[in-house]
Design a protein around this motif. Structure first.
Motif, PDB file in Angstrom:
ATOM      1  N   PHE A 220       0.832  -1.200   0.000  1.00 13.34           N
ATOM      2  CA  PHE A 220       0.000   0.000   0.000  1.00 13.34           C
ATOM      3  C   PHE A 220       0.865   1.248   0.000  1.00 13.34           C
ATOM      4  O   PHE A 220       0.629   2.198  -0.759  1.00 13.34           O
TER       5      PHE A 220
ATOM      6  N   SER B 239     -13.104  -0.559   2.948  1.00 19.75           N
ATOM      7  CA  SER B 239     -12.965   0.804   2.432  1.00 19.75           C
ATOM      8  C   SER B 239     -12.062   0.801   1.215  1.00 19.75           C
ATOM      9  O   SER B 239     -11.060   0.082   1.181  1.00 19.75           O
ATOM     10  N   LYS B 240     -12.409   1.620   0.251  1.00 19.97           N
ATOM     11  CA  LYS B 240     -11.526   1.827  -0.892  1.00 19.97           C
ATOM     12  C   LYS B 240     -10.390   2.743  -0.440  1.00 19.97           C
ATOM     13  O   LYS B 240     -10.613   3.733   0.250  1.00 19.97           O
ATOM     14  N   LEU B 241      -9.179   2.385  -0.804  1.00 18.40           N
ATOM     15  CA  LEU B 241      -8.010   3.178  -0.424  1.00 18.40           C
ATOM     16  C   LEU B 241      -7.557   4.097  -1.548  1.00 18.40           C
ATOM     17  O   LEU B 241      -6.907   5.108  -1.291  1.00 18.40           O
TER      18      LEU B 241
ATOM     19  N   ILE C  50      -3.775  -5.300  -2.878  1.00 18.58           N
ATOM     20  CA  ILE C  50      -4.491  -4.057  -2.581  1.00 18.58           C
ATOM     21  C   ILE C  50      -5.995  -4.321  -2.528  1.00 18.58           C
ATOM     22  O   ILE C  50      -6.680  -3.864  -1.610  1.00 18.58           O
ATOM     23  N   THR C  51      -6.499  -5.090  -3.481  1.00 13.50           N
ATOM     24  CA  THR C  51      -7.932  -5.425  -3.493  1.00 13.50           C
ATOM     25  C   THR C  51      -8.301  -6.203  -2.235  1.00 13.50           C
ATOM     26  O   THR C  51      -9.328  -5.918  -1.594  1.00 13.50           O
TER      27      THR C  51
ATOM     28  N   THR D 146      -7.967   7.902  -1.371  1.00 13.96           N
ATOM     29  CA  THR D 146      -9.258   8.325  -0.820  1.00 13.96           C
ATOM     30  C   THR D 146      -9.000   8.882   0.577  1.00 13.96           C
ATOM     31  O   THR D 146      -7.858   8.852   1.074  1.00 13.96           O
TER      32      THR D 146
ATOM     33  N   GLU E 226      -8.356  -3.793   0.695  1.00 15.59           N
ATOM     34  CA  GLU E 226      -9.564  -2.969   0.647  1.00 15.59           C
ATOM     35  C   GLU E 226     -10.788  -3.772   1.084  1.00 15.59           C
ATOM     36  O   GLU E 226     -11.635  -3.262   1.826  1.00 15.59           O
ATOM     37  N   ASP E 227     -10.873  -5.018   0.659  1.00 15.04           N
ATOM     38  CA  ASP E 227     -11.993  -5.878   1.055  1.00 15.04           C
ATOM     39  C   ASP E 227     -11.987  -6.126   2.562  1.00 15.04           C
ATOM     40  O   ASP E 227     -13.030  -6.065   3.219  1.00 15.04           O
TER      41      ASP E 227
ATOM     42  N   GLY F   2      -7.622   6.119   2.477  1.00  9.59           N
ATOM     43  CA  GLY F   2      -6.247   5.898   2.046  1.00  9.59           C
ATOM     44  C   GLY F   2      -5.287   6.903   2.654  1.00  9.59           C
ATOM     45  O   GLY F   2      -4.175   6.554   3.060  1.00  9.59           O
TER      46      GLY F   2
END
Length: 90
Positions: A11, A47-49, A38-39, A60, A42-43, A63
């Motif tokens: 990340f 949250s989406k980073l 990364i996916t 984001t 995030e899962d 992030g």
């Protein structure tokens, strides 16, 4: 949630490079593997980073929060590793 140091390093590298391709070269990892990590992160976090717009990636709010924490965590982790290596040299 089981975020790993490996995921945090990935990340951090993507955040620094602002590119999955550049980060994969820096880390010596295949780009698909990096994207998967990364996916998965995030899962796990829920949250989406990164936001991905027109081929560019931006952090984001989540992030940005993680990036600030990751810098400190990774610095402390590396300091701890170095400190422990001193014990093995004695």
């Amino acid at each position: 949630m089981a975020m790993t140091i490996h995921q945090m390093r990935i990340f951090w590298a993507v955040s620094q490079a602002r590119s999955y391709t550049k980060a994969s070269k820096i880390l010596g990892l295949a780009q698909p593997s990096l994207s998967q990590q990364i996916t998965k992160l995030e899962d796990e976090l829920g949250s989406k980073l990164f936001s991905r717009i027109a081929g560019k990636i931006e952090l984001t709010d989540a992030g940005q929060f993680l990036y600030a924490k990751a810098e400190n965590i990774l610095a402390n982790f590396e300091e701890t590793e170095e400190g422990l290596k001193e014990f093995s040299q004695k």
